[in-house]
Write a protein that holds these residues in place. Structure first.
Motif, PDB file in Angstrom:
ATOM      1  N   ALA A 231       0.865  -1.195   0.000  1.00 16.17           N
ATOM      2  CA  ALA A 231       0.000   0.000   0.000  1.00 16.17           C
ATOM      3  C   ALA A 231       0.892   1.234   0.000  1.00 16.17           C
ATOM      4  O   ALA A 231       1.858   1.311   0.752  1.00 16.17           O
ATOM      5  N   HIS A 232       0.538   2.184  -0.845  1.00 16.60           N
ATOM      6  CA  HIS A 232       1.368   3.381  -1.038  1.00 16.60           C
ATOM      7  C   HIS A 232       0.520   4.611  -0.717  1.00 16.60           C
ATOM      8  O   HIS A 232      -0.474   4.865  -1.396  1.00 16.60           O
ATOM      9  N   ALA A 233       0.899   5.336   0.326  1.00 14.58           N
ATOM     10  CA  ALA A 233       0.226   6.610   0.627  1.00 14.58           C
ATOM     11  C   ALA A 233       1.139   7.708   0.086  1.00 14.58           C
ATOM     12  O   ALA A 233       2.160   8.039   0.694  1.00 14.58           O
ATOM     13  N   PRO A 234       0.802   8.254  -1.076  1.00 20.16           N
ATOM     14  CA  PRO A 234       1.736   9.163  -1.755  1.00 20.16           C
ATOM     15  C   PRO A 234       1.827  10.528  -1.085  1.00 20.16           C
ATOM     16  O   PRO A 234       0.969  10.896  -0.285  1.00 20.16           O
ATOM     17  N   GLN A 235       2.874  11.250  -1.440  1.00 20.30           N
ATOM     18  CA  GLN A 235       3.022  12.624  -0.981  1.00 20.30           C
ATOM     19  C   GLN A 235       1.811  13.405  -1.503  1.00 20.30           C
ATOM     20  O   GLN A 235       1.340  13.147  -2.610  1.00 20.30           O
ATOM     21  N   GLY A 236       1.299  14.328  -0.703  1.00 21.12           N
ATOM     22  CA  GLY A 236       0.095  15.039  -1.147  1.00 21.12           C
ATOM     23  C   GLY A 236      -1.156  14.230  -0.877  1.00 21.12           C
ATOM     24  O   GLY A 236      -2.246  14.595  -1.283  1.00 21.12           O
ATOM     25  N   ARG A 237      -0.959  13.081  -0.217  1.00 17.92           N
ATOM     26  CA  ARG A 237      -2.043  12.262   0.363  1.00 17.92           C
ATOM     27  C   ARG A 237      -2.820  11.391  -0.590  1.00 17.92           C
ATOM     28  O   ARG A 237      -3.115  10.258  -0.265  1.00 17.92           O
ATOM     29  N   GLY A 238      -3.187  11.885  -1.772  1.00 18.96           N
ATOM     30  CA  GLY A 238      -3.791  11.003  -2.767  1.00 18.96           C
ATOM     31  C   GLY A 238      -5.137  10.420  -2.387  1.00 18.96           C
ATOM     32  O   GLY A 238      -5.502   9.346  -2.858  1.00 18.96           O
ATOM     33  N   THR A 239      -5.895  11.121  -1.540  1.00 20.27           N
ATOM     34  CA  THR A 239      -7.260  10.633  -1.289  1.00 20.27           C
ATOM     35  C   THR A 239      -8.146  11.083  -2.452  1.00 20.27           C
ATOM     36  O   THR A 239      -7.788  11.981  -3.204  1.00 20.27           O
ATOM     37  N   PHE A 240      -9.310  10.441  -2.582  1.00 19.05           N
ATOM     38  CA  PHE A 240     -10.228  10.821  -3.655  1.00 19.05           C
ATOM     39  C   PHE A 240     -11.109  11.962  -3.161  1.00 19.05           C
ATOM     40  O   PHE A 240     -12.021  11.757  -2.357  1.00 19.05           O
ATOM     41  N   ALA A 241     -10.815  13.172  -3.654  1.00 22.26           N
ATOM     42  CA  ALA A 241     -11.421  14.390  -3.112  1.00 22.26           C
ATOM     43  C   ALA A 241     -12.936  14.403  -3.237  1.00 22.26           C
ATOM     44  O   ALA A 241     -13.635  14.933  -2.374  1.00 22.26           O
ATOM     45  N   HIS A 242     -13.472  13.792  -4.305  1.00 22.24           N
ATOM     46  CA  HIS A 242     -14.922  13.881  -4.543  1.00 22.24           C
ATOM     47  C   HIS A 242     -15.685  12.716  -3.923  1.00 22.24           C
ATOM     48  O   HIS A 242     -16.897  12.639  -4.040  1.00 22.24           O
ATOM     49  N   GLN A 243     -14.965  11.816  -3.290  1.00 20.32           N
ATOM     50  CA  GLN A 243     -15.630  10.697  -2.606  1.00 20.32           C
ATOM     51  C   GLN A 243     -15.700  11.014  -1.113  1.00 20.32           C
ATOM     52  O   GLN A 243     -14.887  11.765  -0.593  1.00 20.32           O
ATOM     53  N   THR A 244     -16.671  10.391  -0.440  1.00 16.12           N
ATOM     54  CA  THR A 244     -16.780  10.628   1.003  1.00 16.12           C
ATOM     55  C   THR A 244     -15.624   9.927   1.731  1.00 16.12           C
ATOM     56  O   THR A 244     -14.932   9.067   1.164  1.00 16.12           O
ATOM     57  N   VAL A 245     -15.478  10.302   3.002  1.00 20.78           N
ATOM     58  CA  VAL A 245     -14.472   9.660   3.846  1.00 20.78           C
ATOM     59  C   VAL A 245     -14.687   8.146   3.838  1.00 20.78           C
ATOM     60  O   VAL A 245     -13.758   7.364   3.616  1.00 20.78           O
ATOM     61  N   GLU A 246     -15.936   7.741   4.049  1.00 23.03           N
ATOM     62  CA  GLU A 246     -16.206   6.299   4.142  1.00 23.03           C
ATOM     63  C   GLU A 246     -15.940   5.588   2.814  1.00 23.03           C
ATOM     64  O   GLU A 246     -15.388   4.489   2.788  1.00 23.03           O
TER      65      GLU A 246
END
Ligand code: ATP
Length: 238
Positions: free
Chosen positions: A81-96
């Motif tokens: 699992a890779h948590a990239p710099q700048g976090r790389g979460t999906f901004a338009h999806q909810t937390v869950e």
């Protein structure tokens, strides 16, 4: 001790010139390794080479199996699992939804639900914001989400690219506390790229120093702590 990942003669880069030159490194199971290096040394490039995001050659043995020619999704499926710099979460999806996306390769539905609750317990702020879009979270909350999302795949190897970047000290404490707990309570092997060398060295069992694409120092974190030159370079004058 078994190695989760063993790298030999790794060469990688972008197009014409290689950024990483003949790297050899070992990441032992359940251990944390810190990777230090100046801006542009190639730290992010190494994480990308391991997770299959850029072309590379040489040996990358994950649990003894060669992965250097596998694409990113196959490497993820094998437990990286890779948590990239700048976090790389999906901004338009909810937390869950972000947490569920982290678990997309898992078939154990009940286990996934349990893990979501586990991460909500770990980071209650994420539970409060479970229906909000990730893009609306603060930087610290996004970093918590990025870490939780990466852990939702139950990785054997977790690659973290500067998880404390731009965060307030209190949030950084929380992130590092959780990393310590992950190391104590799971078998996850952690590779941590950090500007915050002081904290990284406190957490790590082993350290590599990367300079212009080559490893120049490796050993126990004390090696850096005890060297005036390395302290000046990576810990500031202390
Ligand atoms: P930082 O702390 O600034 O993130 P780093 O050690 O992670 O530094 P890398 O991002 O791996 O360094 O960059 C290593 C080298 O590769 C740099 O010379 C950089 O300019 C180059 N590089 C990085 N990304 C790309 C890209 N997408 N295309 C071409 N060259 C790149």
């Amino acid at each position: 001790m078994a190695a989760t990942l063993q790298i030999s003669d790794l060469v990688a880069g972008y197009g014409a010139g290689a950024v990483l030159h003949d790297l050899s490194m070992t990441f032992e199971e359940s251990c944390a390794t810190a990777l230090l290096g100046a801006n542009g040394a190639g730290k992010t490039t190494l994480l990308r080479a391991i997770s299959g995001l850029i072309p590379r050659r040489g040996q990358l043995l994950l649990h003894g199996e060669q992965i250097s020619s596998l694409p990113a999704e196959k490497i993820a499926a094998r437990g990286v699992a890779h948590a990239p710099q700048g976090r790389g979460t999906f901004a338009h999806q909810t937390v869950e939804d972000n947490l569920r996306i982290g678990a997309y390769l898992r078939r154990d539905k009940a286990g996934v639900e349990e893990d979501i609750q586990r991460w909500y317990q770990q980071f209650p702020i994420l539970s409060n914001r479970r229906r909000q879009k990730a893009g609306n979270l603060s930087g610290g909350e996004q970093q918590m989400l990025a870490l939780a999302r990466a852990m939702m795949s139950r990785p054997s190897l977790l690659l973290l690219d500067e998880p404390s970047l731009g965060l307030a000290p209190k949030i950084v404490d929380e992130i590092f506390e959780v990393l310590g707990e992950i190391l104590r309570t799971t078998k996850t092997t952690v590779l941590l790229v950090e500007q915050n060398a002081d904290r990284a060295l406190k957490l790590a069992d082993y350290v590599y120093v990367l300079e212009v694409g080559s490893i120049t120092t490796e050993g126990s974190p004390d090696l850096v702590m005890d060297s005036e030159k390395l302290r000046a370079a990576y810990l500031g004058a202390q």
